[in-house]
Design a protein around this motif. Structure first.
Motif, PDB file in Angstrom:
ATOM      1  N   ALA A   6      52.803  40.170  41.637  1.00  0.00           N
ATOM      2  CA  ALA A   6      52.583  39.720  40.262  1.00  0.00           C
ATOM      3  C   ALA A   6      51.798  40.787  39.516  1.00  0.00           C
ATOM      4  CB  ALA A   6      51.825  38.396  40.254  1.00  0.00           C
ATOM      5  N   LEU A   7      51.928  40.764  38.195  1.00  0.00           N
ATOM      6  CA  LEU A   7      51.162  41.674  37.342  1.00  0.00           C
ATOM      7  C   LEU A   7      50.277  40.804  36.459  1.00  0.00           C
ATOM      8  CD1 LEU A   7      50.621  44.529  36.230  1.00  0.00           C
ATOM      9  CD2 LEU A   7      52.481  44.143  34.613  1.00  0.00           C
ATOM     10  N   THR A   8      48.971  40.830  36.711  1.00  0.00           N
ATOM     11  CA  THR A   8      48.012  40.020  35.967  1.00  0.00           C
ATOM     12  C   THR A   8      46.833  40.895  35.574  1.00  0.00           C
ATOM     13  OG1 THR A   8      48.628  38.155  37.378  1.00  0.00           O
ATOM     14  CG2 THR A   8      46.674  37.890  36.020  1.00  0.00           C
ATOM     15  N   ASN A   9      46.427  40.808  34.312  1.00  0.00           N
ATOM     16  CA  ASN A   9      45.296  41.606  33.824  1.00  0.00           C
ATOM     17  C   ASN A   9      45.473  43.078  34.152  1.00  0.00           C
ATOM     18  OD1 ASN A   9      44.107  39.261  32.895  1.00  0.00           O
ATOM     19  ND2 ASN A   9      42.897  38.979  34.745  1.00  0.00           N
ATOM     20  N   TRP A  10      46.698  43.571  34.005  1.00  0.00           N
ATOM     21  CA  TRP A  10      47.050  44.973  34.209  1.00  0.00           C
ATOM     22  C   TRP A  10      46.829  45.446  35.643  1.00  0.00           C
ATOM     23  CZ3 TRP A  10      49.938  45.684  30.330  1.00  0.00           C
ATOM     24  CH2 TRP A  10      49.623  45.093  29.115  1.00  0.00           C
ATOM     25  N   ARG A  11      46.909  44.481  36.600  1.00  0.00           N
ATOM     26  CA  ARG A  11      46.772  44.826  38.007  1.00  0.00           C
ATOM     27  C   ARG A  11      47.947  44.241  38.777  1.00  0.00           C
ATOM     28  NH1 ARG A  11      41.509  46.646  38.890  1.00  0.00           N
ATOM     29  NH2 ARG A  11      41.614  46.370  41.121  1.00  0.00           N
ATOM     30  N   VAL A  12      48.502  45.039  39.703  1.00  0.00           N
ATOM     31  CA  VAL A  12      49.580  44.577  40.576  1.00  0.00           C
ATOM     32  C   VAL A  12      48.927  43.991  41.818  1.00  0.00           C
ATOM     33  CG1 VAL A  12      51.622  45.261  41.882  1.00  0.00           C
ATOM     34  CG2 VAL A  12      51.123  46.374  39.686  1.00  0.00           C
ATOM     35  N   ASP A  20      41.941  40.564  41.074  1.00  0.00           N
ATOM     36  CA  ASP A  20      40.911  41.548  41.402  1.00  0.00           C
ATOM     37  C   ASP A  20      41.199  42.284  42.708  1.00  0.00           C
ATOM     38  OD1 ASP A  20      39.593  40.880  39.102  1.00  0.00           O
ATOM     39  OD2 ASP A  20      38.238  39.460  40.076  1.00  0.00           O
ATOM     40  N   ASN A  21      41.996  41.676  43.594  1.00  0.00           N
ATOM     41  CA  ASN A  21      42.339  42.326  44.861  1.00  0.00           C
ATOM     42  C   ASN A  21      43.484  43.325  44.701  1.00  0.00           C
ATOM     43  OD1 ASN A  21      40.437  40.744  46.049  1.00  0.00           O
ATOM     44  ND2 ASN A  21      41.879  39.322  46.985  1.00  0.00           N
ATOM     45  N   GLY A  22      44.087  43.384  43.515  1.00  0.00           N
ATOM     46  CA  GLY A  22      45.243  44.240  43.295  1.00  0.00           C
ATOM     47  C   GLY A  22      44.880  45.661  42.900  1.00  0.00           C
ATOM     48  N   ILE A  23      45.918  46.414  42.584  1.00  0.00           N
ATOM     49  CA  ILE A  23      45.784  47.822  42.194  1.00  0.00           C
ATOM     50  C   ILE A  23      46.047  47.922  40.697  1.00  0.00           C
ATOM     51  CG2 ILE A  23      46.724  50.143  42.547  1.00  0.00           C
ATOM     52  CD1 ILE A  23      47.740  49.161  45.270  1.00  0.00           C
ATOM     53  N   PRO A  24      45.229  48.678  39.948  1.00  0.00           N
ATOM     54  CA  PRO A  24      45.501  48.845  38.524  1.00  0.00           C
ATOM     55  C   PRO A  24      46.888  49.451  38.295  1.00  0.00           C
ATOM     56  CG  PRO A  24      43.315  49.668  39.049  1.00  0.00           C
ATOM     57  CD  PRO A  24      43.989  49.357  40.355  1.00  0.00           C
ATOM     58  N   TYR A  25      47.559  48.966  37.269  1.00  0.00           N
ATOM     59  CA  TYR A  25      48.919  49.407  36.952  1.00  0.00           C
ATOM     60  C   TYR A  25      48.998  50.916  36.770  1.00  0.00           C
ATOM     61  CZ  TYR A  25      53.440  49.393  34.564  1.00  0.00           C
ATOM     62  OH  TYR A  25      54.723  49.618  34.210  1.00  0.00           O
ATOM     63  N   GLU A  26      48.007  51.508  36.113  1.00  0.00           N
ATOM     64  CA  GLU A  26      48.031  52.955  35.885  1.00  0.00           C
ATOM     65  C   GLU A  26      47.941  53.726  37.199  1.00  0.00           C
ATOM     66  OE1 GLU A  26      43.442  53.796  34.683  1.00  0.00           O
ATOM     67  OE2 GLU A  26      44.646  52.657  33.272  1.00  0.00           O
ATOM     68  N   THR A  27      47.246  53.170  38.190  1.00  0.00           N
ATOM     69  CA  THR A  27      47.154  53.820  39.500  1.00  0.00           C
ATOM     70  C   THR A  27      48.508  53.806  40.197  1.00  0.00           C
ATOM     71  OG1 THR A  27      44.848  53.140  39.695  1.00  0.00           O
ATOM     72  CG2 THR A  27      45.955  53.798  41.723  1.00  0.00           C
ATOM     73  N   VAL A  28      49.238  52.706  40.055  1.00  0.00           N
ATOM     74  CA  VAL A  28      50.584  52.622  40.644  1.00  0.00           C
ATOM     75  C   VAL A  28      51.473  53.710  40.047  1.00  0.00           C
ATOM     76  CG1 VAL A  28      52.641  51.177  40.885  1.00  0.00           C
ATOM     77  CG2 VAL A  28      50.384  50.156  41.131  1.00  0.00           C
ATOM     78  N   LEU A  29      51.402  53.895  38.724  1.00  0.00           N
ATOM     79  CA  LEU A  29      52.215  54.923  38.070  1.00  0.00           C
ATOM     80  C   LEU A  29      51.800  56.325  38.512  1.00  0.00           C
ATOM     81  CD1 LEU A  29      52.497  53.555  34.421  1.00  0.00           C
ATOM     82  CD2 LEU A  29      54.192  53.419  36.252  1.00  0.00           C
TER      83      LEU A  29
END
Length: 137
Positions: A6-12, A20-29
């Motif tokens: 899921a993508l929530t609050n700009w985090r995957v 909060d346990n996810g990775i920021p979208y910009e880091t994925v890119l």
């Protein structure tokens, strides 16, 4: 596997874990070595929907100030200067945001050259009513 993300609050993140346990979208890119990504999604519109949550705005706004000069001796109409202020929210894709903003500036210049802009009272959308046509009626 993608149905579990899921993508929530700009985090995957995994759907079963908090964002909060996810990775920021910009880091994925950055890790994929790409500057942008495309995809598809679905969302219900919030404009004119009284039941829609008001937590986030899905609209951007702007103001254009255009200085136009007219020299009737040589029939020259000139745009001297343009100042634009845009509230674009959080920019995700800089290239498409720049294109949208440049398009709105061109629209603002076009409105300035028409001398006056009328707005439809119910929707607030600009409408074109040339004064010459309304004066002949």
């Amino acid at each position: 596997m993608f149905n579990e993300l899921a993508l929530t609050n700009w985090r995957v993140h995994e759907k079963t874990s908090p964002p909060d346990n996810g990775i920021p979208y910009e880091t994925v890119l950055k890790n994929a070595n790409v500057s942008e990504a495309t995809g598809s999604g679905k969302s219900e519109g919030t404009f004119l929907n009284p039941d829609a949550p008001r937590k986030y705005s899905t609209h951007s706004f702007g103001a254009h100030f255009v200085e136009v000069t007219w020299d009737p001796g040589i029939a020259r109409l000139r745009v001297r200067r343009v100042v634009t202020v845009i509230d674009g929210g959080r920019i995700i894709n800089q290239r498409s945001a720049r294109n949208q903003i440049e398009g709105s500036i061109v629209m603002g210049i076009g409105m300035a050259l028409f001398e006056e802009t009328h707005y439809e009272p119910q929707t607030g959308h600009p409408i074109n009513i040339p004064w010459r046509i309304t004066a002949w009626r």
